[in-house]
Design an enzyme around this catalytic site. Structure first.
Site, PDB file in Angstrom:
ATOM      1  N   ASN A  14       1.196  -0.727  -0.077  1.00  9.94           N
ATOM      2  CA  ASN A  14       0.066  -0.201   0.853  1.00  9.94           C
ATOM      3  C   ASN A  14       1.284   1.340  -0.053  1.00  9.94           C
ATOM      4  OD1 ASN A  14      -1.909   2.055   0.618  1.00  9.94           O
ATOM      5  ND2 ASN A  14      -2.468   1.460   2.324  1.00  9.94           N
ATOM      6  N   TRP A  15       1.014   1.892  -0.940  1.00 10.44           N
ATOM      7  CA  TRP A  15       2.121   3.050  -0.884  1.00 10.44           C
ATOM      8  C   TRP A  15       1.110   4.134  -0.513  1.00 10.44           C
ATOM      9  CZ3 TRP A  15       4.879   1.873  -6.622  1.00 10.44           C
ATOM     10  CH2 TRP A  15       5.572   1.040  -6.134  1.00 10.44           C
ATOM     11  N   LYS A  16      -0.175   4.113  -0.357  1.00  8.66           N
ATOM     12  CA  LYS A  16      -0.693   5.415   0.033  1.00  8.66           C
ATOM     13  C   LYS A  16      -0.610   6.917  -1.130  1.00  8.66           C
ATOM     14  CE  LYS A  16       0.276   3.404   4.635  1.00  8.66           C
ATOM     15  NZ  LYS A  16      -0.601   3.293   6.385  1.00  8.66           N
ATOM     16  N   HIS A 101      -9.452   1.118   4.689  1.00  3.28           N
ATOM     17  CA  HIS A 101      -8.549   1.455   5.287  1.00  3.28           C
ATOM     18  C   HIS A 101      -8.539   2.199   6.817  1.00  3.28           C
ATOM     19  CE1 HIS A 101      -4.435   2.730   6.367  1.00  3.28           C
ATOM     20  NE2 HIS A 101      -3.606   1.735   5.779  1.00  3.28           N
ATOM     21  N   GLU A 103      -6.987   5.072   7.208  1.00  6.61           N
ATOM     22  CA  GLU A 103      -7.087   6.263   7.181  1.00  6.61           C
ATOM     23  C   GLU A 103      -8.307   7.023   6.474  1.00  6.61           C
ATOM     24  OE1 GLU A 103      -3.269   5.804   5.478  1.00  6.61           O
ATOM     25  OE2 GLU A 103      -2.529   5.626   7.157  1.00  6.61           O
ATOM     26  N   GLU A 174      -6.279  -4.917  10.905  1.00  9.24           N
ATOM     27  CA  GLU A 174      -4.321  -3.484  10.510  1.00  9.24           C
ATOM     28  C   GLU A 174      -5.018  -2.900  12.058  1.00  9.24           C
ATOM     29  OE1 GLU A 174      -2.272  -2.364   7.121  1.00  9.24           O
ATOM     30  OE2 GLU A 174      -4.026  -1.567   6.997  1.00  9.24           O
ATOM     31  N   GLY A 180       2.286   1.937  10.549  1.00  9.23           N
ATOM     32  CA  GLY A 180       3.108   3.145  10.462  1.00  9.23           C
ATOM     33  C   GLY A 180       3.914   3.976  11.829  1.00  9.23           C
ATOM     34  N   SER A 221       3.188  -1.962  11.039  1.00 11.38           N
ATOM     35  CA  SER A 221       4.460  -2.591  10.231  1.00 11.38           C
ATOM     36  C   SER A 221       4.482  -3.456  10.746  1.00 11.38           C
ATOM     37  CB  SER A 221       4.797  -1.608  12.513  1.00 11.38           C
ATOM     38  OG  SER A 221       4.205   0.367  12.553  1.00 11.38           O
ATOM     39  N   GLY A 242       2.576  -1.321   4.359  1.00 14.39           N
ATOM     40  CA  GLY A 242       3.117  -0.039   3.895  1.00 14.39           C
ATOM     41  C   GLY A 242       4.072   0.477   3.694  1.00 14.39           C
ATOM     42  N   GLY A 243       4.869   1.275   4.593  1.00 13.88           N
ATOM     43  CA  GLY A 243       6.193   1.711   4.838  1.00 13.88           C
ATOM     44  C   GLY A 243       7.095   0.586   4.361  1.00 13.88           C
TER      45      GLY A 243
HETATM   46  P1  PGA Z   1       2.747   0.529   7.688  1.00 13.48           P
HETATM   47  O1  PGA Z   1       1.286   0.596   6.865  1.00 13.48           O
HETATM   48  O2  PGA Z   1       3.542  -1.135   7.225  1.00 13.48           O
HETATM   49  O3  PGA Z   1       3.645   1.740   7.044  1.00 13.48           O
HETATM   50  O4  PGA Z   1       2.151   0.386   9.076  1.00 13.48           O
HETATM   51  C1  PGA Z   1      -0.084  -0.589   6.511  1.00 13.48           C
HETATM   52  C2  PGA Z   1      -1.057  -0.081   6.168  1.00 13.48           C
HETATM   53  O5  PGA Z   1      -1.665   1.150   6.418  1.00 13.48           O
HETATM   54  O6  PGA Z   1      -1.872  -0.457   5.674  1.00 13.48           O
END
Ligand code: PGA
Length: 264
Positions: A14-16, A101, A103, A174, A180, A221, A242-243
């Site tokens: 997930n590159w957001k 998600h 967010e 999640e 994050g 994470s 994500g990251g």
């Molecule tokens: P993260 O993000 O791996 O940076 O914690 C995961 C996500 O939001 O899908």
């Protein structure tokens, strides 16, 4: 507790809104080359920013990397300024879509009901939904985490038709507090929730459909060093990342650790 059937691990990147179009394409090109040298069987889905999807599709011709969007509208067309129709995603060659998600739920006001409508829309167009569920730190401290995740999951699937053989539905657990933050859920916390989710799905659909149509991922994470614990011993089917998915080296390290641990 029933666990996953034998299959290959799924990694969703997930590159957001972290990379622009040019950067997304450049990373994908790099990844495409790097994955050629990676052994083991796996499925990889990359979800870049929406505007990068058409270019990404061209670039990924002949590559095993599949494309996912980060959102989809519940309607095909209409007065929904700023939304993306499932028809446009299908036209672009997108196969997966992240829905609900945290967010979008917490920063952009997406409700359980909207998530449910988007799931119906995705399935109707042959897009594979990746439904995100997860509790906040506050909800876990209040010991309401299982209730909250159960509510989110039930609402997400409430109006969806019973899965047919062509439906692929992914549920990503999640925890919001793990996203994050560099503080992933422990494998005990994650597998306890995996059991809750699996049981809810079995109660609703029966074991056969759950094994055939559903994949369960852990997200929050995830890094190359910690991913193994979530997929070992028949637990999760893979990870939503994500990251750690933004750099080709870290993503390939993660894929290689997932494949090593998946059948261990
Ligand atoms: P993260 O993000 O791996 O940076 O914690 C995961 C996500 O939001 O899908």
């Amino acid at each position: 507790m029933a666990r996953r059937p034998t299959t290959v691990p799924l990694i969703v990147a997930n590159w957001k809104m972290q990379l622009g179009m040019a950067d997304s394409h450049q990373r994908l090109a790099e990844l495409k080359v790097k994955l050629k040298t990676l052994h083991g069987r796996y499925k990889i889905v990359v979800c870049p920013t929406a505007l990068a999807l058409p270019g990404a599709k061209k670039l990924l011709r002949g590559s095993p990397i599949q494309l996912g969007a980060q959102n989809v509208s519940w309607d095909d067309r209409g007065a929904l300024t700023g939304e993306t129709s499932p028809l446009s995603l299908v036209e672009t060659g997108v196969e997966y879509v992240i829905i609900g998600h945290s967010e979008r739920r917490h920063l952009l006001g997406e409700t359980d009901e909207m998530v449910g409508r988007k799931v119906v829309s995705a399935l109707a167009h042959g897009l594979a939904p990746i439904i995100c569920v997860g509790e906040t730190a506050h909800e876990r401290n209040d010991n309401r985490h299982e209730l909250v995740v159960g509510r989110q999951l039930t609402a997400a699937l409430r109006t969806a038709p019973p899965p047919t053989i062509n439906h692929h539905i992914t549920i990503a657990y999640e925890p919001v507090w793990a996203i994050g933050t560099g503080e992933p859920a422990s494998s005990a916390e994650a597998t306890a929730m995996l059991d809750v989710i699996t049981q809810l799905l079995i109660n609703r659909y029966g074991l056969e459909i759950v094994e055939r149509n559903f994949r369960l991922l852990y997200g929050g994470s995830v890094a190359p060093e910690n991913v193994g614990q979530y997929v070992r011993a028949g637990a999760f089917h893979g990870a939503l990342v994500g990251g750690a998915s933004l750099e080709a080296n870290s993503l390939t390290g993660l894929i290689s650790n997932i494949t090593k641990n998946f059948n261990a």
